[in-house]
Motif scaffolding. Structure first.
Motif, mmCIF file in Angstrom:
data_model
loop_
_atom_site.group_PDB
_atom_site.id
_atom_site.type_symbol
_atom_site.label_atom_id
_atom_site.label_comp_id
_atom_site.label_asym_id
_atom_site.label_seq_id
_atom_site.Cartn_x
_atom_site.Cartn_y
_atom_site.Cartn_z
ATOM 1 N N VAL A 206 34.525 9.211 5.854
ATOM 2 C CA VAL A 206 33.767 8.272 5.030
ATOM 3 C C VAL A 206 33.688 6.946 5.777
ATOM 4 C CG1 VAL A 206 33.694 7.018 2.844
ATOM 5 C CG2 VAL A 206 34.431 9.407 2.884
ATOM 6 N N THR A 207 32.444 6.507 6.105
ATOM 7 C CA THR A 207 32.249 5.296 6.912
ATOM 8 C C THR A 207 31.556 4.169 6.149
ATOM 9 O OG1 THR A 207 30.160 6.183 7.759
ATOM 10 C CG2 THR A 207 32.161 6.645 9.041
ATOM 11 N N LEU A 208 30.734 4.495 5.145
ATOM 12 C CA LEU A 208 30.050 3.504 4.300
ATOM 13 C C LEU A 208 29.214 2.519 5.124
ATOM 14 C CD1 LEU A 208 33.041 2.603 1.918
ATOM 15 C CD2 LEU A 208 31.283 4.343 1.546
ATOM 16 N N ASP A 209 28.595 2.975 6.216
ATOM 17 C CA ASP A 209 27.902 2.058 7.117
ATOM 18 C C ASP A 209 26.436 2.410 7.367
ATOM 19 O OD1 ASP A 209 28.248 4.357 8.592
ATOM 20 O OD2 ASP A 209 29.281 3.396 10.279
ATOM 21 N N GLN A 210 25.851 3.280 6.522
ATOM 22 C CA GLN A 210 24.492 3.751 6.786
ATOM 23 C C GLN A 210 23.476 3.291 5.736
ATOM 24 O OE1 GLN A 210 24.405 8.005 7.600
ATOM 25 N NE2 GLN A 210 26.495 7.896 8.412
ATOM 26 N N GLY A 211 23.769 2.224 5.003
ATOM 27 C CA GLY A 211 22.786 1.729 4.050
ATOM 28 C C GLY A 211 22.851 2.452 2.723
ATOM 29 N N ILE A 212 21.681 2.675 2.122
ATOM 30 C CA ILE A 212 21.579 3.176 0.751
ATOM 31 C C ILE A 212 21.018 4.598 0.756
ATOM 32 C CG2 ILE A 212 20.499 2.806 -1.506
ATOM 33 C CD1 ILE A 212 20.284 -0.179 -0.707
ATOM 34 N N LEU A 213 21.665 5.486 -0.016
ATOM 35 C CA LEU A 213 21.153 6.832 -0.229
ATOM 36 C C LEU A 213 20.488 6.862 -1.599
ATOM 37 C CD1 LEU A 213 21.014 9.716 0.975
ATOM 38 C CD2 LEU A 213 23.042 10.254 -0.399
ATOM 39 N N VAL A 214 19.176 7.080 -1.625
ATOM 40 C CA VAL A 214 18.400 7.112 -2.862
ATOM 41 C C VAL A 214 18.251 8.570 -3.270
ATOM 42 C CG1 VAL A 214 16.243 6.452 -3.985
ATOM 43 C CG2 VAL A 214 17.193 5.018 -2.161
ATOM 44 N N VAL A 215 18.929 8.946 -4.334
ATOM 45 C CA VAL A 215 19.040 10.349 -4.726
ATOM 46 C C VAL A 215 18.115 10.652 -5.895
ATOM 47 C CG1 VAL A 215 20.596 12.168 -5.505
ATOM 48 C CG2 VAL A 215 21.439 10.376 -3.970
ATOM 49 N N SER A 216 17.239 11.629 -5.713
ATOM 50 C CA SER A 216 16.419 12.135 -6.807
ATOM 51 C C SER A 216 17.193 13.236 -7.509
ATOM 52 C CB SER A 216 15.091 12.681 -6.272
ATOM 53 O OG SER A 216 14.321 13.242 -7.316
ATOM 54 N N GLY A 217 17.554 12.989 -8.782
ATOM 55 C CA GLY A 217 18.401 13.933 -9.505
ATOM 56 C C GLY A 217 17.661 14.869 -10.420
ATOM 57 N N SER A 218 16.319 14.761 -10.487
ATOM 58 C CA SER A 218 15.524 15.674 -11.310
ATOM 59 C C SER A 218 14.171 15.871 -10.648
ATOM 60 C CB SER A 218 15.350 15.126 -12.735
ATOM 61 O OG SER A 218 14.603 13.928 -12.725
ATOM 62 N N GLU A 219 13.468 16.893 -11.079
ATOM 63 C CA GLU A 219 12.134 17.204 -10.559
ATOM 64 C C GLU A 219 11.101 16.810 -11.595
ATOM 65 O OE1 GLU A 219 9.469 18.450 -7.665
ATOM 66 O OE2 GLU A 219 11.657 18.497 -7.488
ATOM 67 N N GLY A 220 10.155 15.929 -11.214
ATOM 68 C CA GLY A 220 9.162 15.475 -12.182
ATOM 69 C C GLY A 220 9.788 14.572 -13.226
ATOM 70 N N GLY A 221 9.113 14.483 -14.382
ATOM 71 C CA GLY A 221 9.654 13.619 -15.412
ATOM 72 C C GLY A 221 8.787 13.563 -16.646
ATOM 73 N N LEU A 222 9.111 12.643 -17.528
ATOM 74 C CA LEU A 222 8.359 12.440 -18.755
ATOM 75 C C LEU A 222 6.926 12.043 -18.416
ATOM 76 C CD1 LEU A 222 9.150 12.557 -21.787
ATOM 77 C CD2 LEU A 222 9.414 10.079 -21.705
ATOM 78 N N MET A 223 5.947 12.632 -19.097
ATOM 79 C CA MET A 223 4.516 12.433 -18.848
ATOM 80 C C MET A 223 4.056 13.108 -17.552
ATOM 81 S SD MET A 223 3.703 10.830 -21.591
ATOM 82 C CE MET A 223 1.976 10.524 -21.221
ATOM 83 N N ASP A 224 4.906 13.977 -16.996
ATOM 84 C CA ASP A 224 4.564 14.821 -15.838
ATOM 85 C C ASP A 224 4.054 14.061 -14.616
ATOM 86 O OD1 ASP A 224 5.223 17.221 -17.181
ATOM 87 O OD2 ASP A 224 3.298 17.164 -18.219
ATOM 88 N N PRO A 225 4.759 13.046 -14.156
ATOM 89 C CA PRO A 225 4.331 12.399 -12.908
ATOM 90 C C PRO A 225 4.608 13.310 -11.721
ATOM 91 C CG PRO A 225 6.449 11.548 -13.589
ATOM 92 C CD PRO A 225 5.997 12.471 -14.690
ATOM 93 N N PRO A 226 3.766 13.307 -10.706
ATOM 94 C CA PRO A 226 4.053 14.091 -9.496
ATOM 95 C C PRO A 226 5.339 13.590 -8.828
ATOM 96 C CG PRO A 226 1.754 13.377 -9.531
ATOM 97 C CD PRO A 226 2.454 12.637 -10.629
ATOM 98 N N GLN A 227 6.132 14.500 -8.346
ATOM 99 C CA GLN A 227 7.375 14.095 -7.696
ATOM 100 C C GLN A 227 7.103 13.195 -6.493
ATOM 101 O OE1 GLN A 227 10.460 14.645 -8.882
ATOM 102 N NE2 GLN A 227 11.214 13.320 -7.235
ATOM 103 N N GLU A 228 5.978 13.414 -5.834
ATOM 104 C CA GLU A 228 5.628 12.578 -4.695
ATOM 105 C C GLU A 228 5.459 11.114 -5.108
ATOM 106 O OE1 GLU A 228 3.952 15.276 -5.620
ATOM 107 O OE2 GLU A 228 4.697 16.728 -4.134
ATOM 108 N N ASP A 229 4.895 10.899 -6.311
ATOM 109 C CA ASP A 229 4.727 9.526 -6.796
ATOM 110 C C ASP A 229 6.079 8.884 -7.106
ATOM 111 O OD1 ASP A 229 2.059 10.053 -6.583
ATOM 112 O OD2 ASP A 229 1.608 9.938 -8.727
ATOM 113 N N ILE A 230 6.989 9.678 -7.689
ATOM 114 C CA ILE A 230 8.327 9.158 -7.985
ATOM 115 C C ILE A 230 9.051 8.774 -6.695
ATOM 116 C CG2 ILE A 230 10.580 9.719 -8.965
ATOM 117 C CD1 ILE A 230 9.151 11.562 -10.936
ATOM 118 N N ASP A 231 9.000 9.665 -5.717
ATOM 119 C CA ASP A 231 9.663 9.384 -4.442
ATOM 120 C C ASP A 231 9.072 8.142 -3.778
ATOM 121 O OD1 ASP A 231 11.238 11.616 -4.810
ATOM 122 O OD2 ASP A 231 9.993 12.919 -3.569
ATOM 123 N N GLN A 232 7.752 8.012 -3.829
ATOM 124 C CA GLN A 232 7.104 6.859 -3.215
ATOM 125 C C GLN A 232 7.499 5.558 -3.909
ATOM 126 O OE1 GLN A 232 5.016 6.997 -0.357
ATOM 127 N NE2 GLN A 232 5.570 4.822 -0.495
#
Length: 383
Positions: free
Chosen positions: A156-182
């Motif tokens: 464990v080094t804690l030296d690589q910045g931020i890990l942005v984790v997507s914990g679900s696929e899609g969402g309420l009102m069915d947004p494209p996952q690509e839009d969420i990631d962007q």
């Protein structure tokens, strides 16, 4: 008895912190909860044996210590060591602890006795999973029921910045996952960061997140049933213990961490209580959320983006509310455009954001996903 199973008569006692036991028939009697559920239809000899068994268990419990509720096995971050640590139980006559250790959970061949509350295992193989069990020993020499934990050494080094984790696929009102990631990629564009899809991962390893100073975990689907959070709370606990930072933003945090029914009360030893500093969580239908008001005026007010959430009169449903522990601090409160006397507006001003009080704010929990919030305010909040 574990939280949420069967809703048996002992459940309220378990929720209040008592150790409980519950017996039920493997093949249920056809008269159960009917007008024919009477003494004449009971097997009295069998009931007598069950009563004797209950009494024997009760007498045994008075002679042995309670299981160790706060026992953890952590990687130390050097890829070769693990540490077992625990809090002393409430009994006054505990004279020590017995710890067994090894790679086979059914045959832990190394055994240690100590009066300390920490034990380090060194010279380990980073490719192997290790197991440790602990029992408290009282003055009469009786051992508590062993508690088993597992872990693997990791760097464990804690030296690589931020890990942005997507914990679900899609969402309420069915947004494209690509839009969420962007959206989240843009939110962190001034930070060193990487995107990670946890929906495709069957296992979360400490080495997956241990290189990053911060893990930002987001969930946009309130009905997501494949969250890996429930099975990997010890990994996140280990990460925080080594100095990492965790920000969770998403629908129904308690449910995503494995609690199916509301309201939920967390106790010492639970990840929510110990690490997120949350004592209770509540989520009821028909409550509608328009945004969050900061407890500190230097933080931004965040509001639902009406273009992303045209339904529910531009409100979000399924936003749960918390109460903090004594070590928790409220950072955001529920806002709504509905009158507080209505069901929709009844959560007004209840906490929806919690972090630890004091200078060390390693965790930050929001019960709403930033994706549905105004992007400018969300960016200010992230900063």
């Amino acid at each position: 008895q574990e939280q949420g199973n069967y809703g048996a008569d002992d459940l309220p006692f378990w929720q209040a912190g008592y150790q409980t036991g519950y017996f039920f028939e493997h093949n249920f009697c056809p008269y159960y909860h009917t007008e024919n559920d009477i003494v004449d239809n009971c097997n009295i000899a069998y009931c007598t044996e069950v009563a004797r068994l209950n009494m024997a268990l009760l007498l045994s419990v008075t002679e042995v210590p309670a299981p160790m509720a706060s026992f953890f096995l952590y990687a130390t971050g050097d890829e070769q060591s693990l540490q077992a640590m625990w809090k002393p139980p409430y009994e006054e006559d505990i004279e020590g602890y017995r710890i067994s250790f090894g790679t086979d959970p059914g045959n832990l061949q190394e055994t240690y006795t100590t009066t300390d509350t920490l034990l380090t295992f060194s010279g380990l193989d980073p490719e192997s999973v290790y197991y440790a069990s602990i029992s408290a020993v009282n003055s009469r020499g009786n051992l508590s029921i062993p508690v088993l934990k597992s872990a693997r050494p990791a760097s464990v080094t804690l030296d690589q910045g931020i890990l942005v984790v997507s914990g679900s696929e899609g969402g309420l009102m069915d947004p494209p996952q690509e839009d969420i990631d962007q959206y989240y990629d843009n939110l962190f564009h001034n930070f060193t960061h990487e995107l990670y899809d946890a929906t495709a991962a069957e296992e979360l390893m400490l080495e997956d997140i241990g290189g990053y100073s911060t893990v930002f975990w987001h969930i946009e689907d309130p009905d997501w049933s494949a969250s890996i959070l429930a099975e990997h709370q010890e990994v996140l606990r280990n990460y925080l213990w080594l100095g990492g930072n965790l920000m969770f933003t998403g629908f129904r945090p308690a449910r995503m961490f494995g609690f199916e029914s509301y309201p939920v009360t967390f106790r010492e030893g639970d990840f929510f209580y110990d690490c997120l500093k949350i004592e209770t969580s509540k989520n009821e239908a028909a409550r509608l959320f328009a945004g969050a008001n900061p407890a500190d005026p230097t933080w931004p007010q965040v509001s639902v983006d009406s273009l992303k959430m045209p339904a529910f009169n531009f409100h979000l449903p399924w936003v749960e509310v918390f109460t903090p522990t004594d070590e928790g601090e409220v950072i955001y409160r529920y806002n709504t455009n509905y009158d507080t006397t209505t069901t929709q507006g009844s959560y007004y001003n209840k906490p929806v954001g919690i972090c630890p009080s004091g200078p060390q704010k390693q965790s930050f929990t929001l019960s709403f996903p930033l994706y549905y919030m105004d992007s400018l305010a969300s960016r200010q909040l992230v900063y």
